[in-house]
Scaffold this motif. Structure first.
Motif, PDB file in Angstrom:
ATOM      1  N   THR A 300       0.844  -1.457   0.153  1.00 56.04           N
ATOM      2  CA  THR A 300      -0.159   0.143  -0.008  1.00 56.04           C
ATOM      3  C   THR A 300       0.871   1.209  -0.031  1.00 56.04           C
ATOM      4  OG1 THR A 300      -1.704   1.190   1.201  1.00 56.04           O
ATOM      5  CG2 THR A 300      -0.154   0.108   2.502  1.00 56.04           C
ATOM      6  N   ARG A 304      -1.112   4.527  -5.490  1.00 56.27           N
ATOM      7  CA  ARG A 304      -0.398   3.290  -6.199  1.00 56.27           C
ATOM      8  C   ARG A 304      -1.135   3.216  -7.448  1.00 56.27           C
ATOM      9  NH1 ARG A 304      -2.006  -1.799  -4.631  1.00 56.27           N
ATOM     10  NH2 ARG A 304      -3.032  -1.011  -3.165  1.00 56.27           N
ATOM     11  N   ILE A 335     -13.831   0.800   0.673  1.00 56.63           N
ATOM     12  CA  ILE A 335     -12.222   0.017   0.443  1.00 56.63           C
ATOM     13  C   ILE A 335     -12.024  -0.950   1.286  1.00 56.63           C
ATOM     14  CG2 ILE A 335     -10.099   0.662   0.154  1.00 56.63           C
ATOM     15  CD1 ILE A 335     -12.386   3.624  -0.024  1.00 56.63           C
ATOM     16  N   CYS A 338      -8.226  -1.955   3.534  1.00 55.48           N
ATOM     17  CA  CYS A 338      -7.554  -0.663   3.448  1.00 55.48           C
ATOM     18  C   CYS A 338      -6.153  -0.505   4.254  1.00 55.48           C
ATOM     19  CB  CYS A 338      -8.594   0.487   4.217  1.00 55.48           C
ATOM     20  SG  CYS A 338      -8.849   0.551   5.928  1.00 55.48           S
ATOM     21  N   GLU A 342      -3.841   4.512   3.313  1.00 53.18           N
ATOM     22  CA  GLU A 342      -3.394   5.432   1.998  1.00 53.18           C
ATOM     23  C   GLU A 342      -4.371   5.057   1.044  1.00 53.18           C
ATOM     24  OE1 GLU A 342      -1.493   3.437   4.062  1.00 53.18           O
ATOM     25  OE2 GLU A 342       0.580   4.090   4.126  1.00 53.18           O
ATOM     26  N   GLU A 343      -4.855   3.952   0.751  1.00 54.30           N
ATOM     27  CA  GLU A 343      -5.872   3.880  -0.600  1.00 54.30           C
ATOM     28  C   GLU A 343      -7.004   4.801  -0.307  1.00 54.30           C
ATOM     29  OE1 GLU A 343      -7.035   1.837  -4.128  1.00 54.30           O
ATOM     30  OE2 GLU A 343      -4.924   2.105  -3.181  1.00 54.30           O
ATOM     31  N   SER A 346      -6.323   8.437  -0.635  1.00 56.99           N
ATOM     32  CA  SER A 346      -5.894   8.728  -2.365  1.00 56.99           C
ATOM     33  C   SER A 346      -7.131   8.739  -3.171  1.00 56.99           C
ATOM     34  CB  SER A 346      -4.835   7.584  -2.782  1.00 56.99           C
ATOM     35  OG  SER A 346      -3.800   7.382  -1.975  1.00 56.99           O
ATOM     36  N   ILE A 347      -8.289   7.779  -2.723  1.00 56.14           N
ATOM     37  CA  ILE A 347      -9.411   7.852  -3.708  1.00 56.14           C
ATOM     38  C   ILE A 347     -10.119   9.107  -3.288  1.00 56.14           C
ATOM     39  CG2 ILE A 347     -11.366   6.839  -4.137  1.00 56.14           C
ATOM     40  CD1 ILE A 347     -10.330   4.008  -3.813  1.00 56.14           C
ATOM     41  N   SER A 438     -13.330  -0.430  -4.191  1.00 53.95           N
ATOM     42  CA  SER A 438     -12.001  -0.663  -4.580  1.00 53.95           C
ATOM     43  C   SER A 438     -11.470  -1.890  -3.606  1.00 53.95           C
ATOM     44  CB  SER A 438     -11.116   0.847  -4.309  1.00 53.95           C
ATOM     45  OG  SER A 438      -9.772   0.383  -4.561  1.00 53.95           O
ATOM     46  N   ARG A 440      -8.401  -3.898  -4.201  1.00 49.90           N
ATOM     47  CA  ARG A 440      -7.029  -4.187  -4.842  1.00 49.90           C
ATOM     48  C   ARG A 440      -6.262  -5.020  -3.893  1.00 49.90           C
ATOM     49  NH1 ARG A 440      -4.325   0.573  -8.064  1.00 49.90           N
ATOM     50  NH2 ARG A 440      -4.436   1.736  -6.169  1.00 49.90           N
ATOM     51  N   GLY A 471      -7.010  -5.345  -8.274  1.00 53.58           N
ATOM     52  CA  GLY A 471      -5.683  -5.079  -8.437  1.00 53.58           C
ATOM     53  C   GLY A 471      -5.047  -5.462  -9.932  1.00 53.58           C
TER      54      GLY A 471
END
Length: 985
Positions: A300, A304, A335, A338, A342-343, A346-347, A438, A440, A471
């Motif tokens: 993560t 990314r 998410i 998670c 960070e993910e 970011s979104i 999300s 991933r 992903g």
């Protein structure tokens, strides 16, 4: 950057470089195994690095040293290490292959990267911000060496190396940091330890011993024999142990992932046999939790795969916001997995960037969940090291982050969009009515049967036509009927309209099985048919042509009438594909008709023939596209109609009129031409399908499992309601958990603020934009006679105390101009104050009121006024006297001195006026005798004359005669004394 052709690297000669190259070539030729250790150091790192090199044996390892160096400064690290090392120490040149038993030192003005064992010099970043050369190399080392990577962080300031160690641990490598107690500068080691990814925290000598010990373990050497069946059973025991300690079941995680993480823990504890490790884990639950945390580690970082976020902003966000604009529900994003946040951040940032000024028009709800409570807590705090500058642009740092000491914190605007919660996607009820999920790099860790379950859960959670983001190494696999592909490269999918799914089987502890092959929907409530409907059905059964209803995958969903003449099951596995069930002579016509109907989206008829009881039967194969009303999915009705009898008689009569031979030839010719046309079209469709299949196969090389089984996709209304209730309950639980966390934080903040306001001795009043009182200190409460009920009253309530100063008008002007207000005011208690009014700024730099403070300057003000009055009086009447004169107050502080005082005692005015006797240089006033006379004069009001005082003056002893008397009162001060100094006898 130094040109390798023009200058040899510092601390090495051309012979050294050639020896290293020869050593590298020898390592390649003889196939010797060695591992690469990346060492990051900054201030104070040379001492630690020297001690480590002195005590390490370099068998089967190579050191790559990355130190913070100024681009224009020549590095002396290589020659310094050469004094204590018994092996070659060289400065890296571009394209140099790493060899065993060598130390490589980064040159100034460059970043270092590793690719397939070869070192490459990269341009040094010129962007402002902290140095991140260590993180840059550690990430490259993790990507290139994987589980054999080893990272060590030594003494230094800042946080460089923390993100790099995290990347190494995520790849399965070993991470180490110097014990902060032994580091000259402990910033970098402490930052690494705070991240929770460090395996060993030791002094330099102990780190050297640990490196030598780990280097011989099979995990690093990769010399592992095949795993016997007994060890497979031992791994299952560890999975059960993890479930009993943590409550989470890893049964359906991929065995290879679990085995690799177990082998890593074996290496860390120097344990060779898995059975011994199980005994160790059974008696040490902390080790079980550490293993569980290792298994859960996922890659993560902020933004990314940047291309994915470009697709979100160009394709996904426009569509979900357009749908939201029409129906006005909140935008809901989930998410799962998670990690440390960070993910989701970011979104959220990408969404705010896309919406820009329109963000306030939408209600945005982002749910971020993970099974690891520790990671969720880190995500909630939203504080990240300064190394995130590797992934976050300066513009985003400025807009969406707040600098907090040496770290960056997510701004409140982004933080408030996201709800973080501990949640197990395979066990807990999912969220529902989502616009985007999300997920991933979660499916790659799960076995196929669990992947199917998770995909069913995600499909259930999404709105129709909502989006799923996976992903780069993931796909929907065995669930193509649930999701359609939107972007193949970035793995963006859209949820299909399908009938209601069966139970989601939420919760672990039950055995997951493949869904049965059944194409009949689950029976629901039997509809009540009226007489008209019965009549219509009877007529349809009697006169309607037989046929079937198929979906887009050519799977038969429903049979109509007697279709036995047109279908016969093919040998092999059972299938409901119409082309596998149709009789061979009908297959080309059926394929052609269906293909054309789908292509043109219109009704298509094709003549055909079958042989039945030795007779030829003429048919019309018809395909009619329809849309299923509940799910809006496309279906096709395929029917088989006999040719009308009179058309058959006309054809027979026409044939009888022609010569028999001609009729037979023409009929044969027509049949051959028709079959040739059908065959050509069939071959063309086959070619197109093969090309399409080839495209699909190219994109499926990374997929681990693929099949064409159909998931049972219908469920009773009661089951659906149950799942929706579970989802709603889970959502409420998650929101409640988040609210409780925020309430605790708010309560703590309120308690801190209450204690600060009560303990501060300053007079402070805080107001809102409407100039009404919000808070005040205890000192303000006493001064203004405020009560708790005064909260909410206008600040103009305080105007009378401040001599009529209009605080409400002043506050409004300060809010408008943002210029602080300062003024000295004599209050109603006849004391003087400095009134200061400043804007009240939030952490988001918005103005929400003003802060009013009062500083009591009455003593200073009166002293200043007294000094001015005394100076004016004395200057008028006493300045003409020829000997030295002083006027002091009741605290022996000098108020005035005449012009003759300064040259006699060799002093400057700024060292006398306002100073007490104790602060003046040595003089007659420093003697105890004079101080006793002064005390008597202050108490009795009497005078003294010609008191002889001796005092040291430089290298000699001087004598003066001192006289003193009380002065008339001035401004109420009765403690003024005039002193006269004359030369002694």
């Amino acid at each position: 950057m130094v040109d390798a052709d023009s200058q040899s690297p510092a601390g090495s000669s051309d012979d050294d470089v050639s020896d290293v190259a020869a050593s590298a070539k020898k390592s390649e030729d003889d196939g010797s195994d060695f591992f690469i250790v990346g060492i990051g150091a900054s201030a104070g790192g040379i001492e630690a690095l020297t001690e480590l090199v002195e005590h390490i044996s370099f068998d089967h390892l190579a050191l790559v040293v990355v130190q913070h160096l100024a681009p224009e400064q020549e590095s002396y690290l290589a020659p310094l290490l050469s004094r204590n090392a018994t092996i070659d120490v060289v400065t890296v040149e571009d394209g140099m292959r790493v060899a065993a038993n060598c130390i490589y030192v980064i040159p100034p003005g460059a970043n270092l990267a590793l690719l397939q064992g070869v070192l490459h010099l990269m341009p040094h970043s010129t962007a402002p911000g902290p140095a991140v050369a260590i993180d840059f190399f550690f990430r490259s080392l993790a990507e290139d060496q994987g589980a054999r990577a080893v990272g060590v962080v030594l003494s230094g300031t800042g946080a460089d190396g923390t993100l790099g160690l995290k990347a190494i641990k995520e790849a399965g490598g070993i991470t180490m940091a110097q014990d902060p107690a032994t580091a000259k500068y402990d910033g970098m080691p402490r930052s690494a330890l705070a991240s929770g990814v460090v395996d060993f925290c030791l002094g330099p000598r102990a780190l050297a011993n640990e490196l030598m010990s780990i280097g011989s373990h099979p995990y690093i050497t990769e010399r592992r024999p095949p795993r016997p069946k007994a060890e497979v059973e031992n791994i299952a025991k560890l999975v059960l142990l993890i479930r009993s300690v943590t409550g989470n079941d890893l049964t359906y995680y991929k065995p290879s992932t679990i085995e690799r993480r177990i082998e890593r823990r074996l290496a860390l504890h120097k344990i060779e046999r898995l059975a011994d490790y199980i005994k160790f884990a059974q008696s040490n639950h902390d080790e079980v939790r550490a293993l569980y945390k290792d298994i859960l580690i996922s890659v993560t970082s902020f933004f990314r795969d940047p291309a994915v976020f470009d697709v979100l902003k160009s394709q996904v966000f426009p569509r979900i916001t357009e749908n939201n604009k029409r129906t006005s529900p909140p935008l809901r994003i989930w998410i799962p997995a998670c990690s440390t946040g960070e993910e989701p951040y970011s979104i959220a940032i990408a969404l705010l960037e896309y919406l820009d000024d329109r963000a306030h028009d939408y209600r945005i709800q982002i749910f971020a969940t993970d099974v690891d409570e520790t990671s969720v807590n880190v995500a909630r705090r939203g504080i990240y090291p300064q190394n995130i500058t590797l992934d976050v642009s300066p513009e985003r740092l400025r807009r969406f982050f707040v600098k907090k000491d040496a770290d960056y914190q997510i701004c409140r605007r982004v933080r408030d969009m996201i709800v973080f919660s501990s949640h197990n996607i395979t066990k807990d009820a999912p969220f529902s009515r989502l616009d985007l999920v999300s997920c991933r790099n979660l499916l790659i860790y799960l076995q196929p049967v669990m992947q199917k379950k998770v995909l069913r859960i995600l499909h259930y959670s999404l709105n129709p036509n909502a989006y799923l983001l996976l992903g780069t190494s993931e796909s929907v696999g065995d669930s193509p009927d649930l999701f359609s592909l939107v972007d193949r490269k970035n793995k963006v999918y859209a949820a299909k309209h399908v009938p209601t799914q069966t139970s989601l089987d939420v919760g672990f502890g039950t055995i997951l099985r493949e869904p049965p092959l059944s194409n009949q929907p689950t029976s629901g409530a039997r509809p009540i048919l009226n007489i008209a409907a019965l009549a219509d059905r009877k007529v349809l059964d009697t006169y309607g042509p037989p046929g079937v209803v198929i979906n887009e995958n050519l799977e038969i969903l429903h049979f109509r009438g007697r279709t036995g003449s047109f279908f016969e099951p093919a040998p092999g596995a059972a299938s409901l594909n119409i082309l596998r069930l149709a009789r061979p002579e009908l297959q080309p016509d059926i394929r052609r008709t269906i293909h054309q109907a789908i292509k043109e989206n219109a009704r298509v008829s094709t003549p055909s023939k079958i042989t039945e009881d030795g007779k030829i039967r003429s048919l019309m194969v018809e395909a009619i596209p329809i849309v299923e009303p509940e799910t809006k999915s496309k279906c096709i009705i395929v029917s088989f109609c006999d040719v009308i009898e009179r058309e058959v008689r006309a054809v027979e009569a026409e044939a009888a009129a022609a010569p028999v031979a001609t009729h037979a030839q023409e009929a044969r010719l027509q049949d051959v031409e028709r079959e040739l046309t059908v065959t050509r079209e069939y071959l063309q469709s086959i070619v197109e399908e093969l090309e399409s299949a080839n495209e699909e196969l190219k994109s499926s090389n990374e997929e681990l499992q693929s099949s064409n089984e159909e998931l049972q996709s219908t469920n009773e209304e009661l089951e659906t309601s149950k799942e929706e209730l579970q989802s709603a309950n889970e959502e409420l639980t998650t929101v409640n958990d988040e609210l409780q966390t925020r309430m605790l934080e708010q309560q703590l903040t309120n308690d801190d603020l209450h204690n600060v306001l009560n303990s501060v001795d300053s007079i402070l009043v805080i107001t809102g934009l409407d100039m009404r009182i919000r808070r005040f200190t205890y000192a303000a409460e006493k001064h203004f006679n405020l009560l708790p009920g005064d909260v909410g009253r206008s600040v103009s309530h305080l105007n009378p105390f401040l001599g009529g100063l209009k605080l409400d008008a002043v506050g409004a002007e300060v809010i408008e101009t943002l210029v602080p207000f300062n003024r000295e005011v004599q209050a109603s208690d006849q004391r003087w104050y400095i009134v200061r009014v400043t804007p009240y700024k939030t952490l988001e730099h918005s103005i929400t009121g003003v802060v009013i403070s009062l500083n009591d300057i009455d003593v200073r003000h009166r002293a200043l006024q007294l000094g001015q009055d005394v100076a004016e009086y004395a200057g008028t009447f006493l300045d003409v006297i020829g000997h030295a004169l002083l006027i002091i107050d009741g605290k022996t502080k000098v108020v005035w001195a005449n012009r003759n005082f300064y040259p006699i005692f060799r002093l400057e005015p700024d060292r006398v006026i306002g100073k007490s006797f104790a602060e003046l240089p040595v003089g007659p006033w420093s003697t105890k005798r004079l101080q006793e006379f002064l005390e008597g004069a202050l108490v009795t009001g009497g005078a003294f004359r010609d008191v002889h005082i001796s005092y040291p003056f430089g290298d000699e002893l001087k004598s003066v005669r001192v006289s003193g008397s009380r002065m008339p009162p001035m401004n109420g001060d009765t403690g003024l004394i005039l002193l006269s100094f004359e030369d002694g006898p």
